[in-house]
Write a protein that holds these residues in place. Structure first.
Motif, PDB file in Angstrom:
ATOM      1  N   UNK A  42       4.766  -3.946  10.232  1.00 35.94           N
ATOM      2  CA  UNK A  42       5.395  -5.198   9.836  1.00 35.94           C
ATOM      3  C   UNK A  42       4.356  -6.261  10.182  1.00 35.94           C
ATOM      4  N   UNK A  43       3.796  -6.875   9.169  1.00 31.67           N
ATOM      5  CA  UNK A  43       2.657  -7.765   9.344  1.00 31.67           C
ATOM      6  C   UNK A  43       3.047  -9.129   9.876  1.00 31.67           C
ATOM      7  N   UNK A  44       2.189  -9.685  10.688  1.00 32.17           N
ATOM      8  CA  UNK A  44       2.370 -11.045  11.170  1.00 32.17           C
ATOM      9  C   UNK A  44       2.195 -12.066  10.058  1.00 32.17           C
ATOM     10  N   UNK A  45       1.648 -11.634   8.919  1.00 30.75           N
ATOM     11  CA  UNK A  45       1.475 -12.519   7.762  1.00 30.75           C
ATOM     12  C   UNK A  45       2.587 -12.314   6.746  1.00 30.75           C
ATOM     13  N   UNK A  46       3.594 -11.541   7.115  1.00 27.07           N
ATOM     14  CA  UNK A  46       4.699 -11.248   6.221  1.00 27.07           C
ATOM     15  C   UNK A  46       4.477  -9.943   5.484  1.00 27.07           C
ATOM     16  N   UNK A  47       5.544  -9.281   5.140  1.00 30.37           N
ATOM     17  CA  UNK A  47       5.448  -8.017   4.423  1.00 30.37           C
ATOM     18  C   UNK A  47       4.891  -6.910   5.284  1.00 30.37           C
ATOM     19  N   UNK A  48       4.276  -5.945   4.612  1.00 29.92           N
ATOM     20  CA  UNK A  48       3.748  -4.753   5.287  1.00 29.92           C
ATOM     21  C   UNK A  48       2.249  -4.627   5.151  1.00 29.92           C
ATOM     22  N   UNK A  49       1.668  -3.959   6.123  1.00 31.88           N
ATOM     23  CA  UNK A  49       0.333  -3.388   5.989  1.00 31.88           C
ATOM     24  C   UNK A  49       0.584  -1.891   5.904  1.00 31.88           C
ATOM     25  N   UNK A  50      -0.003  -1.237   4.905  1.00 24.22           N
ATOM     26  CA  UNK A  50       0.220   0.188   4.711  1.00 24.22           C
ATOM     27  C   UNK A  50      -1.118   0.898   4.615  1.00 24.22           C
ATOM     28  N   UNK A  51      -1.232   2.002   5.333  1.00 21.45           N
ATOM     29  CA  UNK A  51      -2.438   2.817   5.279  1.00 21.45           C
ATOM     30  C   UNK A  51      -2.247   3.904   4.230  1.00 21.45           C
ATOM     31  N   UNK A  52      -3.222   4.023   3.331  1.00 25.49           N
ATOM     32  CA  UNK A  52      -3.151   4.994   2.247  1.00 25.49           C
ATOM     33  C   UNK A  52      -4.487   5.709   2.119  1.00 25.49           C
ATOM     34  N   UNK A  53      -4.497   6.761   1.343  1.00 26.59           N
ATOM     35  CA  UNK A  53      -5.734   7.472   1.040  1.00 26.59           C
ATOM     36  C   UNK A  53      -6.705   6.470   0.410  1.00 26.59           C
ATOM     37  N   UNK A  54      -7.894   6.289   0.978  1.00 24.17           N
ATOM     38  CA  UNK A  54      -8.837   5.314   0.426  1.00 24.17           C
ATOM     39  C   UNK A  54      -9.148   5.542  -1.056  1.00 24.17           C
ATOM     40  N   UNK A  55      -9.120   6.773  -1.506  1.00 21.65           N
ATOM     41  CA  UNK A  55      -9.383   7.076  -2.901  1.00 21.65           C
ATOM     42  C   UNK A  55      -8.287   6.627  -3.844  1.00 21.65           C
ATOM     43  N   UNK A  56      -7.124   6.305  -3.306  1.00 18.50           N
ATOM     44  CA  UNK A  56      -5.985   5.866  -4.130  1.00 18.50           C
ATOM     45  C   UNK A  56      -5.765   4.356  -4.078  1.00 18.50           C
ATOM     46  N   UNK A  57      -6.545   3.649  -3.292  1.00 14.98           N
ATOM     47  CA  UNK A  57      -6.323   2.213  -3.116  1.00 14.98           C
ATOM     48  C   UNK A  57      -6.201   1.493  -4.451  1.00 14.98           C
ATOM     49  N   UNK A  58      -7.163   1.660  -5.322  1.00 10.84           N
ATOM     50  CA  UNK A  58      -7.169   0.960  -6.604  1.00 10.84           C
ATOM     51  C   UNK A  58      -5.979   1.301  -7.479  1.00 10.84           C
ATOM     52  N   UNK A  59      -5.521   2.548  -7.415  1.00 15.53           N
ATOM     53  CA  UNK A  59      -4.377   2.981  -8.221  1.00 15.53           C
ATOM     54  C   UNK A  59      -3.075   2.305  -7.806  1.00 15.53           C
ATOM     55  N   UNK A  83       3.790  -7.255  -0.192  1.00 12.36           N
ATOM     56  CA  UNK A  83       4.565  -8.472   0.077  1.00 12.36           C
ATOM     57  C   UNK A  83       5.998  -8.150   0.495  1.00 12.36           C
ATOM     58  N   UNK A  84       6.601  -9.095   1.189  1.00 18.19           N
ATOM     59  CA  UNK A  84       7.998  -8.946   1.607  1.00 18.19           C
ATOM     60  C   UNK A  84       8.906  -8.783   0.391  1.00 18.19           C
ATOM     61  N   UNK A  85       8.603  -9.488  -0.682  1.00 20.01           N
ATOM     62  CA  UNK A  85       9.416  -9.391  -1.900  1.00 20.01           C
ATOM     63  C   UNK A  85       9.342  -7.992  -2.511  1.00 20.01           C
ATOM     64  N   UNK A  86       8.198  -7.349  -2.386  1.00 22.40           N
ATOM     65  CA  UNK A  86       8.007  -6.017  -2.969  1.00 22.40           C
ATOM     66  C   UNK A  86       8.758  -4.928  -2.209  1.00 22.40           C
TER      67      UNK A  86
END
Length: 111
Positions: A42-59, A83-86
């Motif tokens: 839960x990010x201090x800037x709102x919404x989430x920070x999510x860790x994903x496979x680096x190869x899938x970031x762009x997708x 984002x929080x809305x997402x």
């Protein structure tokens, strides 16, 4: 800005049994770690920070609700800002939490 405690509680309910994860205040937010690897926060800037496979970031980027995480002026593959809305809908939040937890579980555990 402090992290959204209601969002953190929603994440806590989805991340899994407390025996499988730890919580740690990081980056102005509340991170959920699996095997010592950050999965989602839960990010201090709102919404989430999510860790994903680096190869899938762009997708996974959509240019609006899901963006690359930027640190030190550069985009970091494998880390997304959602984002929080997402993640207002429970199904959307579940999808992102499960994605982050699955990737964190795929990494070697830290001691």
């Amino acid at each position: 800005m402090a992290y959204d405690e209601e969002l953190a509680e929603r994440v806590r309910e989805l991340v899994g049994p407390a025996s499988e994860f730890t919580e740690k205040k990081m980056f102005g937010g509340l991170a959920f770690l699996v095997g010592g690897n950050m999965a989602v926060a839960a990010s201090g800037k709102g919404g989430l920070m999510v860790r994903v496979d680096p190869g899938r970031t762009g997708d996974l980027l959509d240019g609006e609700g899901v963006r690359s995480m930027v640190m030190g002026g550069r985009e970091i593959d494998g880390w997304l800002r959602v984002s929080a809305e997402a993640v207002e809908a429970d199904a959307a939040l579940r999808e992102w939490v499960e994605r982050g937890v699955a990737y964190a579980r795929s990494l070697p555990a830290k001691r």
